[in-house]
Design a protein around this motif. Structure first.
Motif, short mmCIF file in Angstrom:
data_model
loop_
_atom_site.label_atom_id
_atom_site.label_comp_id
_atom_site.label_asym_id
_atom_site.label_seq_id
_atom_site.Cartn_x
_atom_site.Cartn_y
_atom_site.Cartn_z
N ALA A 285 6.13 6.67 6.74
CA ALA A 285 5.43 7.53 7.54
C ALA A 285 4.00 7.81 6.84
N GLY A 286 4.05 8.18 5.77
CA GLY A 286 2.67 8.43 4.88
C GLY A 286 1.80 7.00 4.98
N LEU A 287 2.21 5.88 4.89
CA LEU A 287 1.52 4.74 5.06
C LEU A 287 0.83 4.52 6.36
N ALA A 288 1.73 4.95 7.44
CA ALA A 288 1.04 4.64 8.76
C ALA A 288 0.10 5.75 9.09
N GLU B 267 0.78 -1.16 -0.09
CA GLU B 267 -0.13 -0.08 -0.06
C GLU B 267 0.80 1.34 0.16
N ALA B 268 2.15 0.99 0.20
CA ALA B 268 2.95 2.30 -0.11
C ALA B 268 2.54 3.02 -1.18
N ARG B 269 3.02 4.40 -1.39
CA ARG B 269 2.98 5.16 -2.67
C ARG B 269 4.21 5.97 -2.58
N GLY B 270 4.40 6.42 -3.79
CA GLY B 270 5.76 7.05 -4.08
C GLY B 270 5.91 8.61 -3.26
N VAL B 271 7.22 9.08 -3.42
CA VAL B 271 7.44 10.43 -2.60
C VAL B 271 8.44 11.02 -3.61
N ILE B 272 8.48 12.42 -3.73
CA ILE B 272 9.63 13.15 -4.25
C ILE B 272 9.95 14.09 -3.01
N ALA B 273 10.98 13.92 -2.27
CA ALA B 273 11.21 14.72 -1.04
C ALA B 273 12.45 15.66 -1.21
N GLY B 274 12.45 16.45 -0.46
CA GLY B 274 13.86 17.52 -0.66
C GLY B 274 13.76 18.60 -1.51
N LEU B 275 12.58 19.04 -1.67
CA LEU B 275 12.31 19.95 -2.99
C LEU B 275 12.48 21.31 -2.33
N SER B 276 13.11 22.32 -3.20
CA SER B 276 13.32 23.65 -3.00
C SER B 276 12.90 24.34 -4.34
N GLY B 277 12.88 25.76 -3.97
CA GLY B 277 12.72 26.67 -5.06
C GLY B 277 13.65 26.51 -6.21
N GLY B 278 14.95 25.83 -5.88
CA GLY B 278 15.96 25.41 -6.86
C GLY B 278 15.86 24.37 -7.66
N ALA C 178 14.35 8.92 3.07
CA ALA C 178 13.00 9.49 2.18
C ALA C 178 12.22 8.10 2.29
N VAL C 179 12.81 6.73 2.32
CA VAL C 179 11.79 5.66 2.40
C VAL C 179 11.13 5.79 3.86
N ALA C 180 11.63 6.25 4.70
CA ALA C 180 11.04 6.36 6.01
C ALA C 180 9.72 7.42 5.84
#
Ligand SMILES: Nc1ncnc2c1ncn2[C@@H]1O[C@H](COP(=O)(O)OP(=O)(O)O)[C@@H](O)[C@H]1O
Ligand SMILES: O=P(O)(O)OC[C@H](O)CO
Length: 497
Positions: A490-493, A354-365, A484-486
């Protein structure tokens, strides 16, 4: 007489291909057709089995016409695994959409089976874990929910099988209803140590054993294929990842290949007895020849090239998959972006459907090139998770042999070496799945005495990529990935609470 050719049918997740191999491992002719992907509901993935059949015949006939059908000595079949097809025994026509290996609709069935404590028994008998990836729960779901399938079962007209089985049925004009040990091992229903259907698993998972095909070897006299008006002997058949392991010459216990196609799949040769994974890898069949099984340890990553397709088709960030190479190289790093492409849940070693994807660490740059680079870097990161589990299970290769559509990307291959700290060896023909099926078919037809002889004649290395990173750099990258996997977990939980 002209040189003999081996016809290979490689029915992959996103395309169907056929190729004619020469006995020295060259591709004399090839043809391919894309396969439509249907996503009718979130988490569902379907294929049209009529399209699979039409594409298979069209590709095989195009290749036969190119080399001359009379030059084809034998045929090998290799296929996307676990995907289930339902067809009518009388007409061969599909009764319902094929349920694809990536399909998550049976997550609840698997969760309930796990909650009832059935996973240890499943792992002991089949080598697999309870995940919707595998075929059995897809079959049980269809028998319960699809009227066409249930009615045909009641009337004795239902045929159910993996894609190899469906193609062998249709190619033989309905004469052959058989699968091979490498495909049967992916159903959750096969006893891994003696290669028979397990009555207990069939009962618990709700799949009548009477519906299932016979299980045979991966090489030998396997049936015939009527192509371009001729009956060609089918002498090789194996699931695509096991075929790739053969095509990479993974014959020594501990040798490892990784195939980067729609998903990415690592297979380590485990020798003549089923391995036991303590670290959430799969124990599975490599291939079976002359009744003798060669086993494998596998780490399955559900999303690899399909993440690149997503960048192209859903986000429009790239016009073609090939553009990722220059874009990734155009920036010094991903600018802190981390991409966990868990579109179809997390596979090995997490098994969280049931996990779903994430793109983390985004900034304006963060720009397009950073996202593309993070996407390609996720291949090395996901592979490192599997290799870490393999090492804990006692398999630590110094070289990983890579293949599949993605590895034409040099940047990716170098990044794999850098992420993993091992040599990455790429063969001349990256369609190693087809090469392996050709080797199996050649051995089955008696053109070579053994797979080792076939490899010596057919496989050549193109290039080796050596790691350019320090252990500390790799450890930092691993730590960022784990964070990032965490986030995904966390989203899953929070979705559950
Ligand atoms: N140069 C490239 N760089 C990165 N990914 C690529 C490249 N070329 C193709 N791909 C990806 O490889 C996948 C196709 O690989 P292939 O082995 O044909 O897949 P399959 O057998 O699963 O259908 C596609 O998902 C595509 O996005
Ligand atoms: O179509 P591929 O090459 O991604 O392979 C799919 C696998 O066999 C699924 O287990």
């Amino acid at each position: 007489m002209s040189d003999p050719h081996i016809l290979v049918i490689d029915e992959g997740t996103t395309s169907t291909r056929a190729a004619a191999f020469t006995l020295d491992g060259r591709i004399a002719a090839e043809a391919s057709k894309p396969l439509t992907q249907s996503y009718p509901k979130p988490g569902w993935v379907e294929h049209d089995a009529a399209e699979i059949w039409a594409n298979t015949i069209a590709c095989a006939e195009a290749v036969a016409a190119a080399v001359g059908v009379e030059t084809i000595a034998c045929a090998g079949i290799t296929n996307q695994r676990e995907t289930v097809v339902f067809w009518d025994s009388e007409t061969g026509e599909p009764l319902a959409p094929a349920i694809v290996w990536q399909d998550r609709r049976t997550s609840d069935i698997c969760a309930a089976l796990k909650a009832s404590g059935h996973e240890p028994e499943t792992q002991a008998v089949t080598g697999l874990l309870l995940d919707p990836y595998f075929s059995a729960t897809k079959i049980a779901w269809a028998l319960e929910h699809l009227a066409e399938v249930r009615t045909a079962a009641g009337q004795g007209r239902l045929r159910v099988g993996t894609v190899d089985c469906y193609l062998r049925y249709r190619l033989s004009g309905g004469q052959v209803f058989k699968t091979d040990a490498s495909n049967a091992a992916r159903t959750l229903l096969m006893r891994l140590h003696d290669v028979t259907w397990d009555a207990g698993q069939c009962a618990v998972l709700g799949v009548p054993e009477t519906l299932l095909p016979a299980i045979g070897d991966c090489a030998g006299t396997l049936g015939t294929a009527k192509i371009a008006g001729r009956r060609i002997p089918v002498t090789g058949a194996a699931g695509d990842q096991q075929a790739a392991a053969a095509g990479q010459g993974c014959f020594a216990p501990g040798s490892v290949k990784a195939t980067y196609g729609t998903g990415a799949f690592l297979i380590a040769n485990a020798g003549k007895t089923p391995p036991k994974s303590e670290h959430r890898l799969l124990s599975t069949m490599g291939w079976r020849l002359g009744g003798q099984a060669t086993y494998a340890l596998e780490g399955s990553i559900f999303v690899a090239g399909s993440a690149v397709q997503w960048l192209r088709d859903q986000l429009g960030l790239i016009g073609s998959a090939g553009e990722t190479e220059a874009l990734a190289a155009s920036v010094p790093d991903s600018g802190g972006a981390m991409f966990v492409p868990a579109f179809a849940g997390l596979g090995a070693p997490y098994w969280q459907p049931e996990a779903r994807g994430v793109i983390a660490g985004l900034s304006g740059g963060t720009g397009r090139a950073h996202i593309v680079r993070a996407c390609l870097e996720s291949m090395g990161n996901q592979t490192a998770d599997v290799l870490t589990a393999m090492a804990a299970d006692g398999v630590s290769p110094g070289v990983v042999k890579v293949d599949g559509g993605m590895v034409k990307n040099d940047w990716l291959c170098q990044d794999l070496a850098d992420a993993l700290g091992v040599e990455i060896e790429r063969p001349e023909i990256i369609e190693t799945t087809a090469m392996g099926a050709a080797m199996l078919a050649a051995v089955g037809a008696g053109l070579f005495g053994s797979l080792e002889d076939a490899e010596a004649a057919m496989r050549r290395v193109d290039r080796t990529f050596r790691p350019r990173t320090s252990g500390d750099e790799r450890e930092d990258r691993r730590a960022n990935w784990r964070r990032a996997v965490a986030q995904v977990q966390a989203g899953l939980a929070s979705a559950r609470s």
